[in-house]
Motif scaffolding. Structure first.
Motif, PDB file in Angstrom:
ATOM      1  N   HIS A  37       0.867  -1.178   0.000  1.00 48.57           N
ATOM      2  CA  HIS A  37       0.000   0.000   0.000  1.00 48.57           C
ATOM      3  C   HIS A  37       0.905   1.230   0.000  1.00 48.57           C
ATOM      4  N   LEU A  38       0.866   1.975  -1.089  1.00 46.64           N
ATOM      5  CA  LEU A  38       1.658   3.189  -1.218  1.00 46.64           C
ATOM      6  C   LEU A  38       0.736   4.348  -0.857  1.00 46.64           C
TER       7      LEU A  38
ATOM      8  N   GLN B  83       7.133   3.432  -7.829  1.00 45.76           N
ATOM      9  CA  GLN B  83       6.235   2.398  -8.342  1.00 45.76           C
ATOM     10  C   GLN B  83       6.966   1.480  -9.319  1.00 45.76           C
ATOM     11  N   ALA B  84       7.805   2.047 -10.164  1.00 41.05           N
ATOM     12  CA  ALA B  84       8.541   1.248 -11.154  1.00 41.05           C
ATOM     13  C   ALA B  84       9.483   0.264 -10.469  1.00 41.05           C
TER      14      ALA B  84
ATOM     15  N   ILE C 294       1.103  -2.882  -6.319  1.00 35.45           N
ATOM     16  CA  ILE C 294       1.030  -1.576  -5.659  1.00 35.45           C
ATOM     17  C   ILE C 294      -0.411  -1.096  -5.615  1.00 35.45           C
ATOM     18  N   ILE C 295      -0.839  -0.660  -4.442  1.00 39.83           N
ATOM     19  CA  ILE C 295      -2.154  -0.048  -4.268  1.00 39.83           C
ATOM     20  C   ILE C 295      -1.928   1.383  -3.797  1.00 39.83           C
ATOM     21  N   LEU C 296      -2.325   2.357  -4.603  1.00 36.93           N
ATOM     22  CA  LEU C 296      -2.174   3.762  -4.238  1.00 36.93           C
ATOM     23  C   LEU C 296      -3.317   4.184  -3.319  1.00 36.93           C
TER      24      LEU C 296
ATOM     25  N   VAL D 145       3.170   0.468   3.222  1.00 37.88           N
ATOM     26  CA  VAL D 145       2.597  -0.412   4.227  1.00 37.88           C
ATOM     27  C   VAL D 145       2.504  -1.818   3.631  1.00 37.88           C
ATOM     28  N   VAL D 146       3.099  -2.778   4.343  1.00 37.71           N
ATOM     29  CA  VAL D 146       3.070  -4.185   3.939  1.00 37.71           C
ATOM     30  C   VAL D 146       2.532  -4.983   5.116  1.00 37.71           C
ATOM     31  N   ASN D 147       1.520  -5.792   4.874  1.00 40.74           N
ATOM     32  CA  ASN D 147       0.888  -6.588   5.942  1.00 40.74           C
ATOM     33  C   ASN D 147       0.486  -5.721   7.137  1.00 40.74           C
ATOM     34  N   GLU D 148      -0.094  -4.572   6.830  1.00 36.88           N
ATOM     35  CA  GLU D 148      -0.593  -3.629   7.835  1.00 36.88           C
ATOM     36  C   GLU D 148       0.509  -3.040   8.718  1.00 36.88           C
TER      37      GLU D 148
END
Length: 93
Positions: free
Chosen positions: A8-9, A32-33, A42-44, A56-59
Motif C-alpha cells: 500500500h503506497l 512504483q517502477a 502496488i495499491i495507491l 505499508v506491507v501486511n498492515e
C-alpha cells in the motif's frame, strides 16, 4: 518477504512550484517502477498528511519519507530513496 507482496503506497498532498496543494503521483513514478519490477502489487492510497509517502506491507508501515525528496518522474533506478524503500519492502515480515 516473498516477492509479489501487496504494497500500500500511501501519499499525501504537496505543493509543486507554488501551485495549489494537491495529491500528485508524478514523484511516485520511480518508486512504483522499482517495486513493480520486483514483482510487487502496488495499491495507491491518498492520505491527508502533507508531503508524506508511506509504504505499508501486511498492515505494518515499513518506510516513510517526504514526497518532495523523491525524484520527479523517471524509473527510480538512480533515486537512493527508491532503493531504500525497495529494501524495506523486501525485509518486511
Amino acid at each position: 518477504m516473498p516477492k509479489e507482496a501487496v504494497v500500500h503506497l500511501r501519499y499525501g498532498p504537496y505543493s509543486a512550484l507554488g501551485l495549489s496543494v494537491e495529491h500528485r503521483t508524478f514523484r511516485l513514478e520511480g518508486l512504483q517502477a522499482v517495486l513493480t519490477k520486483d514483482g510487487h502489487h502496488i495499491i495507491l492510497e491518498k492520505i491527508d498528511d502533507w508531503n508524506v509517502v508511506e509504504l505499508v506491507v501486511n498492515e505494518e508501515k515499513v518506510f516513510q519519507c517526504d514526497i518532495q525528496e523523491l525524484e520527479f518522474g523517471g524509473d527510480g533506478k538512480l533515486d537512493p530513496l527508491c532503493e531504500e524503500a525497495r529494501i524495506a519492502v523486501l525485509e518486511a515480515f
